[in-house]
Enzyme design. Sequence first.
Site, PDB file in Angstrom:
ATOM      1  N   GLY A 233       0.784  -1.225   0.000  1.00 12.81           N
ATOM      2  CA  GLY A 233       0.000   0.000   0.000  1.00 12.81           C
ATOM      3  C   GLY A 233       0.812   1.269   0.000  1.00 12.81           C
ATOM      4  N   GLU A 270       4.989  -6.240   1.833  1.00 13.99           N
ATOM      5  CA  GLU A 270       4.894  -6.827   0.494  1.00 13.99           C
ATOM      6  C   GLU A 270       4.456  -5.773  -0.532  1.00 13.99           C
ATOM      7  OE1 GLU A 270       2.047 -10.046   1.196  1.00 13.99           O
ATOM      8  OE2 GLU A 270       0.420  -8.618   0.838  1.00 13.99           O
ATOM      9  N   GLY A 272       4.289  -3.701  -4.058  1.00  6.51           N
ATOM     10  CA  GLY A 272       4.445  -4.000  -5.477  1.00  6.51           C
ATOM     11  C   GLY A 272       4.694  -2.723  -6.235  1.00  6.51           C
ATOM     12  N   ARG A 273       3.663  -1.862  -6.296  1.00  3.88           N
ATOM     13  CA  ARG A 273       3.727  -0.607  -7.029  1.00  3.88           C
ATOM     14  C   ARG A 273       4.959   0.221  -6.630  1.00  3.88           C
ATOM     15  NH1 ARG A 273      -0.791   2.132  -8.744  1.00  3.88           N
ATOM     16  NH2 ARG A 273      -2.013   0.887  -7.287  1.00  3.88           N
ATOM     17  N   CYS A 348     -11.522   2.531 -30.706  1.00  2.00           N
ATOM     18  CA  CYS A 348     -12.790   3.151 -31.079  1.00  2.00           C
ATOM     19  C   CYS A 348     -13.672   3.322 -29.844  1.00  2.00           C
ATOM     20  CB  CYS A 348     -13.502   2.307 -32.129  1.00  2.00           C
ATOM     21  SG  CYS A 348     -12.583   2.121 -33.661  1.00  2.00           S
ATOM     22  N   TYR A 377       0.982  -1.929 -12.701  1.00  2.00           N
ATOM     23  CA  TYR A 377      -0.457  -1.916 -12.996  1.00  2.00           C
ATOM     24  C   TYR A 377      -0.768  -1.155 -14.287  1.00  2.00           C
ATOM     25  CZ  TYR A 377      -0.783  -3.527  -8.187  1.00  2.00           C
ATOM     26  OH  TYR A 377      -0.634  -4.236  -7.020  1.00  2.00           O
TER      27      TYR A 377
END
Length: 398
Positions: A233, A270, A272-273, A348, A377
């Site tokens: 987070g 943990e 990620g981002r 489109c 992401y």
Amino acid sequence: MNRQIERWIHEWHEQNSEPICAYVYDLAGIRNHVHKMLETMPEQTSLFYAIKANPDKRIIEALLPLVKGFEVASIGELLLVREVSKSVPILFGGPGKKDMELEAAMKEGVAYLHVESLLELRKLVMLAKEWNRHTQVLLRINLRTNTLPQTKITMGGRPSPFGLDEPFIEEALAILRDEENEHVHFSGFHFHSLSNNLRAELHVDMVHLYLQKVEQWKRSYGLDVQVINAGGGFGVSYEDTPEFDWQLFTSMLAESEALQALKDTQLFFEPGRFIVADYGYYVAEVVDIKQSQDQFFAVLRGGTHHNRLPASWGHNHPFCVVPTVRWPYPFPRPEVDKAKVTIVGELCTPKDRLHTDAELESLRVGDVLVFEKSGAYCWTISHHDFLGHPHPEFYYIT
């Protein structure tokens, strides 16, 4: 912007006639970033990489010597990590684990399995006995509190499909302590309450809340807690707001009495981002510039089918312009000067938009836009095959 990318764009233009469209991942930058993160982490803590942020195999390989292990949320992610290493510790989460995934988790020897419901726990006990395999579990808990930081994505402190509410802890422990269960072993608790929090002080407060809760449960239920997984987070700013201050977070944590009171209990993180976002770049060439009424639109070779994050989060994704000289046509090259330009893709749909009303000094068809902070992401959450456009190329800075 990474100067190596700018040089690579010009070299690519010299050798290719088609518009450029690619992801570039700076593996060296990721490694250096993680080295710096580890330097300030307290002794009782460990760093895992949540591969959902970007499961690129080259990134996993680059991080393998540095992180304690990897967090996965599906059998596909689990097997991908095991392709890279048969022995690295794996944390296995996810709210909808099927029997085959629970079996795979035991077969592949995950270090800790995050239990997210009573049914999941009962299934795991049954399967572990059936397969005669031992496994360690962390109970994922959804706290009942309104003191968590507020972010765009919140998974705890409110009704949620993730984890067990606090009142179910006692029942979960009863299942684990049942004399019929000899294979599934309680190791601690897992929390993951939010995503993309930018305020280090609030994150410290949140971790303190986790530690206080665990201390209460240890006393109430007579628990030996070996591991507390405080999740991820940690935020990345896609606008002008300050970035998450990792050094402030770890220094405040190291000085806290709550951390010192852990003794032999391990504290996991943990992210990620936060590990990979700043080290990925989405590179897309402008293939048209058009005016519609009083607005300008730059159309890319690419779009949200490659990078869905800005549409998903509703933000303007940061980018810079790399001017190019190639123009093989006999007619004038369309351009705009000192104008607001909306950056759209080749799909489109009006939702194929990466940045609205970007104020640009100059932009020409054939110039290349480099979308920074595209390491997390962006590619893997996108609808790659909508309309059948070719996928981007992938390049790596090592």
